[in-house]
Write a protein that holds these residues in place. Sequence first.
Motif, PDB file in Angstrom:
ATOM      1  N   ASP A   1      41.600  38.597  37.866  1.00  0.00           N
ATOM      2  CA  ASP A   1      42.919  37.984  37.702  1.00  0.00           C
ATOM      3  C   ASP A   1      42.848  36.479  37.897  1.00  0.00           C
ATOM      4  O   ASP A   1      42.024  35.979  38.667  1.00  0.00           O
ATOM      5  CB  ASP A   1      43.893  38.567  38.745  1.00  0.00           C
ATOM      6  CG  ASP A   1      44.340  39.970  38.367  1.00  0.00           C
ATOM      7  OD1 ASP A   1      43.773  40.533  37.403  1.00  0.00           O
ATOM      8  OD2 ASP A   1      45.256  40.490  39.015  1.00  0.00           O
ATOM      9  N   GLY A   2      43.742  35.786  37.210  1.00  0.00           N
ATOM     10  CA  GLY A   2      43.798  34.335  37.341  1.00  0.00           C
ATOM     11  C   GLY A   2      42.619  33.655  36.652  1.00  0.00           C
ATOM     12  O   GLY A   2      42.279  32.516  36.969  1.00  0.00           O
ATOM     13  N   ASP A   3      42.004  34.359  35.687  1.00  0.00           N
ATOM     14  CA  ASP A   3      40.835  33.837  34.971  1.00  0.00           C
ATOM     15  C   ASP A   3      39.723  33.417  35.914  1.00  0.00           C
ATOM     16  O   ASP A   3      39.118  32.351  35.772  1.00  0.00           O
ATOM     17  CB  ASP A   3      41.243  32.689  34.031  1.00  0.00           C
ATOM     18  CG  ASP A   3      42.039  33.200  32.849  1.00  0.00           C
ATOM     19  OD1 ASP A   3      41.780  34.345  32.411  1.00  0.00           O
ATOM     20  OD2 ASP A   3      42.947  32.483  32.376  1.00  0.00           O
ATOM     21  N   GLU A   4      39.456  34.264  36.894  1.00  0.00           N
ATOM     22  CA  GLU A   4      38.346  34.045  37.821  1.00  0.00           C
ATOM     23  C   GLU A   4      37.232  35.031  37.478  1.00  0.00           C
ATOM     24  O   GLU A   4      37.458  36.022  36.791  1.00  0.00           O
ATOM     25  CB  GLU A   4      38.796  34.331  39.267  1.00  0.00           C
ATOM     26  CG  GLU A   4      40.011  33.561  39.743  1.00  0.00           C
ATOM     27  CD  GLU A   4      39.660  32.209  40.331  1.00  0.00           C
ATOM     28  OE1 GLU A   4      38.464  31.998  40.628  1.00  0.00           O
ATOM     29  OE2 GLU A   4      40.575  31.387  40.479  1.00  0.00           O
ATOM     30  N   GLY A   5      36.061  34.751  38.063  1.00  0.00           N
ATOM     31  CA  GLY A   5      34.952  35.699  37.922  1.00  0.00           C
ATOM     32  C   GLY A   5      34.179  35.479  36.638  1.00  0.00           C
ATOM     33  O   GLY A   5      34.502  34.596  35.839  1.00  0.00           O
ATOM     34  N   PRO A   6      33.141  36.286  36.449  1.00  0.00           N
ATOM     35  CA  PRO A   6      32.243  36.090  35.312  1.00  0.00           C
ATOM     36  C   PRO A   6      32.900  36.396  33.964  1.00  0.00           C
ATOM     37  O   PRO A   6      33.897  37.112  33.892  1.00  0.00           O
ATOM     38  CB  PRO A   6      31.100  37.069  35.588  1.00  0.00           C
ATOM     39  CG  PRO A   6      31.646  38.080  36.525  1.00  0.00           C
ATOM     40  CD  PRO A   6      32.724  37.401  37.314  1.00  0.00           C
ATOM     41  N   ASN A   7      32.315  35.825  32.902  1.00  0.00           N
ATOM     42  CA  ASN A   7      32.759  36.126  31.545  1.00  0.00           C
ATOM     43  C   ASN A   7      32.391  37.557  31.181  1.00  0.00           C
ATOM     44  O   ASN A   7      31.351  38.053  31.566  1.00  0.00           O
ATOM     45  CB  ASN A   7      32.086  35.179  30.554  1.00  0.00           C
ATOM     46  CG  ASN A   7      33.001  34.043  30.167  1.00  0.00           C
ATOM     47  OD1 ASN A   7      34.209  34.237  29.987  1.00  0.00           O
ATOM     48  ND2 ASN A   7      32.448  32.862  30.047  1.00  0.00           N
TER      49      ASN A   7
ATOM     50  N   ASP B   1      46.916  40.955  35.193  1.00  0.00           N
ATOM     51  CA  ASP B   1      47.686  39.817  34.665  1.00  0.00           C
ATOM     52  C   ASP B   1      47.471  39.590  33.174  1.00  0.00           C
ATOM     53  O   ASP B   1      47.598  38.474  32.688  1.00  0.00           O
ATOM     54  CB  ASP B   1      47.324  38.557  35.454  1.00  0.00           C
ATOM     55  CG  ASP B   1      45.862  38.174  35.285  1.00  0.00           C
ATOM     56  OD1 ASP B   1      45.073  39.007  34.774  1.00  0.00           O
ATOM     57  OD2 ASP B   1      45.508  37.042  35.653  1.00  0.00           O
ATOM     58  N   ILE B   2      47.139  40.658  32.467  1.00  0.00           N
ATOM     59  CA  ILE B   2      46.967  40.503  31.009  1.00  0.00           C
ATOM     60  C   ILE B   2      48.325  40.123  30.405  1.00  0.00           C
ATOM     61  O   ILE B   2      49.339  40.772  30.659  1.00  0.00           O
ATOM     62  CB  ILE B   2      46.440  41.809  30.358  1.00  0.00           C
ATOM     63  CG1 ILE B   2      45.090  42.225  30.956  1.00  0.00           C
ATOM     64  CG2 ILE B   2      46.344  41.673  28.836  1.00  0.00           C
ATOM     65  CD1 ILE B   2      43.973  41.214  30.848  1.00  0.00           C
ATOM     66  N   GLY B   3      48.315  39.038  29.645  1.00  0.00           N
ATOM     67  CA  GLY B   3      49.559  38.610  29.001  1.00  0.00           C
ATOM     68  C   GLY B   3      50.493  37.832  29.908  1.00  0.00           C
ATOM     69  O   GLY B   3      51.643  37.584  29.550  1.00  0.00           O
ATOM     70  N   LYS B   4      50.000  37.406  31.059  1.00  0.00           N
ATOM     71  CA  LYS B   4      50.874  36.664  31.966  1.00  0.00           C
ATOM     72  C   LYS B   4      51.313  35.338  31.342  1.00  0.00           C
ATOM     73  O   LYS B   4      52.420  34.846  31.596  1.00  0.00           O
ATOM     74  CB  LYS B   4      50.143  36.408  33.286  1.00  0.00           C
ATOM     75  CG  LYS B   4      51.086  36.162  34.420  1.00  0.00           C
ATOM     76  CD  LYS B   4      50.418  36.280  35.770  1.00  0.00           C
ATOM     77  CE  LYS B   4      51.328  35.680  36.822  1.00  0.00           C
ATOM     78  NZ  LYS B   4      50.600  34.820  37.751  1.00  0.00           N
ATOM     79  N   ALA B   5      50.432  34.791  30.498  1.00  0.00           N
ATOM     80  CA  ALA B   5      50.734  33.519  29.842  1.00  0.00           C
ATOM     81  C   ALA B   5      52.013  33.610  29.020  1.00  0.00           C
ATOM     82  O   ALA B   5      52.680  32.598  28.776  1.00  0.00           O
ATOM     83  CB  ALA B   5      49.578  33.102  28.948  1.00  0.00           C
TER      84      ALA B   5
END
Length: 426
Positions: free
Chosen positions: A219-225, A417-421
């Motif tokens: 979540d929050g665009d953290e962690g590995p690709n 948080d998919i689509g949170k944007a």
Amino acid sequence: MKVLIIGGGGREHAIAVSMKKSRRVEKIYCVPGNAGIAQIAECEPSIGVMEFDKIVAYAKKKAVDLVFVAPDDPLAAGLVDVLKAEGFRVFGPQKRAAILEGSKAFSKDLMKKYGIPTAAYETFDDPKKALEYLEHAKMPIVLKADGLALGKGVLICNTLEEARAGVREIMQDKQFGSAGDVLVVEEFLTGREVSVLAFVDGRTVRSMTSAQDHKRAHDGDEGPNTGGMGCFSPSPFYTEEVDAFCRKYIYQPTVDAMAAEGREFKGVIFFGLMLTAEGPKVLEYNARFGDPEAQVVLCRMKNDICDVVDACIDGTLDEIELEFEDNAAVCVVLASEGYPVSYQKGFEITGLENFEGKESYYCFHAGSKKDGAGHIVTNGGRVLGVTAVGSTLQEARANAYEATEWVFFANKYMRRDIGKAIDEAL
Ligand code: AMP
Ligand code: GLY
């Protein structure tokens, strides 16, 4: 028509579902396929996507009328050429054209030559020269292995130290194998990312509705690709104005440039775009449907996929208008805890029947198989792509998250948080 789909992930399941809806398709085969695809197609799990001789023999044995090659590796290695030489009708770019994805150095040089907006860059085949260049480069900077690296060959480096380590990883330790023989060093761009897939027949390009992927594991665009943890379509940031710009300065120019280079592109081009303050720029090209972009885009397409595929092969795409439902779709990937680093497989998946008969819900299988006892078990990092349609993005997201609770397996993991944007856009 008897159709053979090459591949075995969520994207191929979405393609199979679209094919199944076609009034013209009588039978679907899939190599290797997975347990989900097997519900609507005859799968051959013993053949790999790079086993070209076996694929040809299988296609002959089943007397298929069309082969749809979906994944990057066999496209870059020329499976389309091999099948064509054997007389099959094939959907996908030939090797000469699949280089658009297969070599980032090629695609960057193409964009530069034809004035297609993209990040400034340099390419290096000598790590010493790359390191010298980086000494004076502005940070952050982006390092990309030239070749295919499972979507993982891109490093964003914030400091010179990180950049030096990146050159070592890619060019010297060869973490991505020969994909790292050549390094692209690229200016760091900021903005919204959006993906647009387009059908191409060599000359005409018809773009599909937009989508946005979530590549990071947490979540929050953290962690590995990762290969992609979820996706939504359409992107609220892809306005009509952006679309008009991209058609004029990116989509058609790319197709024309490939034709001018003697590399006529037929198939799907995936335009990975960054909407920068200076306008849209190309981050990357893929020579195929995205995964999980296909899952949220194809379920909204009104056209019969076979009509569009035929038009691409025959060069008559100018006669086709693509139509999409005026709705939205969200895909949440259910992964195995620990993906993409390390994870366990072989756990039973239950609750799949909850999707039966539910029109706006799809449970696309990415990594699943039937075990010896006939149970469907987890068989990969990304296991399922739970996808739902809704009249708005918010509704689609709520539906998709609701449906993630319908299926169970040990170590089930998903981003919340998919689509949170979407909320930020409103
Ligand atoms: P690619 O495989 O080229 O799409 O790169 C993977 C991800 O790295 C993209 O989706 C972006 O999030 C990021 N990325 C790639 N190129 C750039 C760039 N020039 N500037 C900023 N981010 C980038
Ligand atoms: N979702 C990104 C890709 O398919 O490359």
